[in-house]
Design a protein around this motif. Structure first.
Motif, PDB file in Angstrom:
ATOM      1  N   THR A 150      -7.097  -0.459  -5.307  1.00 19.95           N
ATOM      2  CA  THR A 150      -8.237   0.229  -4.707  1.00 19.95           C
ATOM      3  C   THR A 150      -7.765   1.470  -3.956  1.00 19.95           C
ATOM      4  O   THR A 150      -6.624   1.542  -3.500  1.00 19.95           O
ATOM      5  CB  THR A 150      -8.993  -0.700  -3.737  1.00 19.95           C
ATOM      6  OG1 THR A 150      -8.088  -1.140  -2.709  1.00 19.95           O
ATOM      7  CG2 THR A 150      -9.558  -1.905  -4.471  1.00 19.95           C
ATOM      8  N   GLN A 185       0.819  -1.204   0.000  1.00 25.52           N
ATOM      9  CA  GLN A 185       0.000   0.000   0.000  1.00 25.52           C
ATOM     10  C   GLN A 185       0.852   1.252   0.000  1.00 25.52           C
ATOM     11  O   GLN A 185       1.941   1.296   0.585  1.00 25.52           O
ATOM     12  CB  GLN A 185      -0.951   0.003   1.202  1.00 25.52           C
ATOM     13  CG  GLN A 185      -0.269  -0.041   2.550  1.00 25.52           C
ATOM     14  CD  GLN A 185      -1.271  -0.174   3.693  1.00 25.52           C
ATOM     15  OE1 GLN A 185      -2.432  -0.521   3.471  1.00 25.52           O
ATOM     16  NE2 GLN A 185      -0.834   0.104   4.898  1.00 25.52           N
ATOM     17  N   CYS A 201      -4.183   0.469  -2.281  1.00 26.43           N
ATOM     18  CA  CYS A 201      -3.828  -0.926  -1.995  1.00 26.43           C
ATOM     19  C   CYS A 201      -3.654  -1.700  -3.300  1.00 26.43           C
ATOM     20  O   CYS A 201      -4.558  -1.704  -4.143  1.00 26.43           O
ATOM     21  CB  CYS A 201      -4.908  -1.592  -1.136  1.00 26.43           C
ATOM     22  SG  CYS A 201      -5.093  -0.836   0.493  1.00 26.43           S
ATOM     23  N   LEU A 238      -7.846   1.423 -11.351  1.00 27.16           N
ATOM     24  CA  LEU A 238      -8.671   0.379 -11.969  1.00 27.16           C
ATOM     25  C   LEU A 238      -7.858  -0.446 -12.956  1.00 27.16           C
ATOM     26  O   LEU A 238      -7.997  -1.677 -13.031  1.00 27.16           O
ATOM     27  CB  LEU A 238      -9.873   1.009 -12.681  1.00 27.16           C
ATOM     28  CG  LEU A 238     -11.017   1.512 -11.804  1.00 27.16           C
ATOM     29  CD1 LEU A 238     -12.048   2.249 -12.646  1.00 27.16           C
ATOM     30  CD2 LEU A 238     -11.667   0.346 -11.065  1.00 27.16           C
ATOM     31  N   GLY A 240      -8.676   3.972  -0.726  1.00 27.49           N
ATOM     32  CA  GLY A 240      -9.439   4.199   0.496  1.00 27.49           C
ATOM     33  C   GLY A 240      -9.173   5.593   1.028  1.00 27.49           C
ATOM     34  O   GLY A 240      -8.048   6.089   0.954  1.00 27.49           O
ATOM     35  N   ARG A 266      -8.358   7.338 -10.000  1.00 24.47           N
ATOM     36  CA  ARG A 266      -9.297   6.214 -10.007  1.00 24.47           C
ATOM     37  C   ARG A 266      -9.102   5.328 -11.231  1.00 24.47           C
ATOM     38  O   ARG A 266      -9.079   4.089 -11.119  1.00 24.47           O
ATOM     39  CB  ARG A 266     -10.735   6.733  -9.972  1.00 24.47           C
ATOM     40  CG  ARG A 266     -11.797   5.632 -10.000  1.00 24.47           C
ATOM     41  CD  ARG A 266     -13.156   6.210  -9.697  1.00 24.47           C
ATOM     42  NE  ARG A 266     -13.618   7.095 -10.740  1.00 24.47           N
ATOM     43  CZ  ARG A 266     -14.352   6.718 -11.790  1.00 24.47           C
ATOM     44  NH1 ARG A 266     -14.678   5.439 -11.930  1.00 24.47           N
ATOM     45  NH2 ARG A 266     -14.739   7.579 -12.688  1.00 24.47           N
ATOM     46  N   ARG A 313      -5.772  -2.881 -11.043  1.00 22.25           N
ATOM     47  CA  ARG A 313      -6.534  -3.714 -10.105  1.00 22.25           C
ATOM     48  C   ARG A 313      -6.256  -3.316  -8.652  1.00 22.25           C
ATOM     49  O   ARG A 313      -6.186  -4.152  -7.754  1.00 22.25           O
ATOM     50  CB  ARG A 313      -6.232  -5.204 -10.321  1.00 22.25           C
ATOM     51  CG  ARG A 313      -6.515  -5.684 -11.728  1.00 22.25           C
ATOM     52  CD  ARG A 313      -6.454  -7.197 -11.832  1.00 22.25           C
ATOM     53  NE  ARG A 313      -5.154  -7.731 -11.462  1.00 22.25           N
ATOM     54  CZ  ARG A 313      -4.105  -7.739 -12.267  1.00 22.25           C
ATOM     55  NH1 ARG A 313      -4.200  -7.241 -13.489  1.00 22.25           N
ATOM     56  NH2 ARG A 313      -2.953  -8.259 -11.872  1.00 22.25           N
TER      57      ARG A 313
END
Length: 439
Positions: free
Chosen positions: A407, A354, A423, A402, A409, A398, A405
């Motif tokens: 994410t 991360q 992450c 994507l 937060g 974003r 793969r």
């Protein structure tokens, strides 16, 4: 030989044999004995025919459970034909059942809803999409009138008027549906529903994007045109004022250039014709370069630190640099002077890695967090103008995540600060880590 001859020749031979037998008895034992034998033969023949007729009738009453009887004489051919017909019928029923199962499976996989009704609108069958769109349940609602199941005034009026040439736009359960009824056969009607919610949302996003982009470009253009008009109207303008105007025009021109660059980047990331060019990403030197850029943007107003102990990644260097840079530059822009910004690149508990950007800036209210990655969405428009942001940075983040793969937060408390955590899954990590010393 024709079927008629196959039937009549054996019957004629049996009849001639019977006549010959009766004639022989008549000749040797007299007319009385011959007539008695003829009567007994006729009775036996009639009983045989009645017996086979009874068995045929019993089989016709229950053809699928009763065994087809064996015949004698002409009945052999009759039962053989019936057996072939039954076998062909069973074969046709199996094929029909297979085609029906395939048809229902195909209808079940359609994204559009399909409802089959009779001529008085009683539900006969519907696919899962129709159940989702209209709130139907086939097992519960089968045999019920559709107008009693869909209690929408616009739908009722559509049914009553019977003008099915044009589709009906219907709002059901927060969905925008395009509904149309198609009559077929004499006693059947098909109700088709198409969920246009997502396409409407995309159209709205496109309209908002064009409106916002036009607005964002109009503002700096207005400033530049205004100063140019002043320069033309007042050619003897004071040097200090002219320099100030040129400086502002340069800033607005740079703002437009940044906006157009971000728009082109976002369009490229969204394009299906732009595949991810994957390579080994040396994350630590990448973040050290971003750290230097952040310090230059901060101009000594913040304390910015980096801890990079994680592994390398499999991904695209340019795209990840853009995503990480946007997160870090946002932290610098929205953290007041003397604030602290901490960057972490570390392994994640449970697998993966991360990238964390933590600041003690102005923070974000909870109602804004879910919309942060929308294009041109701004929490504080006046603050955004001061920081010269384009409003597309988090949208770019974003899309980059994507494609990798990964994410994003977000945790934030107003006036306390924000933490953005990216992450990455474990399958993107390159475990062998070669330390690279800082310059």
């Amino acid at each position: 030989m024709s079927p008629q001859l196959l039937f009549w020749v054996p019957a004629a031979l049996r009849f001639l044999i019977c006549l010959a037998g009766v004639g022989i008895v008549w000749f040797f034992f007299g007319a009385t004995a011959g007539l008695i034998l003829a009567l007994i033969g006729m009775g036996a023949l009639a009983f045989t025919q009645l017996h086979y007729l009874f068995r045929l009738g019993s089989w016709l009453d229950n053809p699928h459970q009763s065994k087809l009887p064996d015949g004698w004489g002409a009945w052999t051919d009759i039962f053989a034909r019936l057996y072939r017909m039954r076998r062909d019928d069973e074969k046709n029923q199996i094929e029909l059942a297979e085609w029906l199962a395939r048809f229902r499976q195909a209808m079940s996989l359609l994204p559009d809803g399909v409802v089959i009704m009779d001529d008085v609108l009683f539900l006969e069958w519907c696919n899962p999409a129709a159940q989702r769109h209209l709130g139907l349940q086939l097992e519960r609602d089968k045999g019920m009138r559709v107008t009693n199941l869909i209690r929408n005034p616009a739908f009722i009026d559509y049914i009553i008027l019977g003008r099915y040439e044009q589709p009906l736009i219907l709002s059901v359960q927060e969905r925008k549906l395009i509904v149309q009824i198609i009559p077929f056969e004499n006693r059947r009607q098909i109700l088709v529903t198409h969920d246009a919610t997502e396409s409407e949302r995309i159209d709205m996003m496109r309209r908002d994007f064009i409106a916002n982009a036009s607005h964002e470009l109009r503002t700096p253009l207005t400033v530049i045109n205004g100063f140019l008009e002043i320069a033309l109207a007042q050619p003897n303008l004071d040097t200090a004022v002219r320099t100030s105007h040129l400086k502002l025009m340069t800033e607005q021109g740079q703002r437009m250039q940044n906006l157009i660059g971000d728009m082109l980047t976002l369009t490229r990331l969204e394009s299906v014709d732009y595949p991810l060019r994957s390579e080994r990403v040396h994350v630590r030197p990448l973040l050290e370069g971003i750290l230097e850029e952040a310090k230059a943007l901060s101009a000594g107003k913040h304390t910015i630190t980096l801890e990079a102990d994680g592994p390398d990644l499999q991904g695209n260097v340019d795209e990840l640099r853009s995503a990480f840079s946007n997160l870090v530059s946002n932290a610098v822009r929205y953290t007041p002077q003397d604030g602290a910004i901490k960057l972490y690149w570390e392994r994640k508990q449970g697998g993966g890695a991360q990238f964390v950007v933590k600041d003690n800036g102005i923070g974000i209210s909870q109602e804004h967090i879910s919309r942060l990655t929308e294009r041109f969405y701004r929490v504080d428009k006046s603050r955004s103008r001061e920081t010269q942001g384009t409003g597309l940075g988090l949208a770019i983040v974003r899309h980059v995540l994507l494609r990798h793969r990964a994410t994003l937060g977000v945790e934030s408390i107003p006036d306390k600060g924000s933490t953005f955590t990216v992450c990455f899954p474990a399958n993107l990590l390159i475990e062998e880590f070669v330390p690279v010393e800082s310059a």
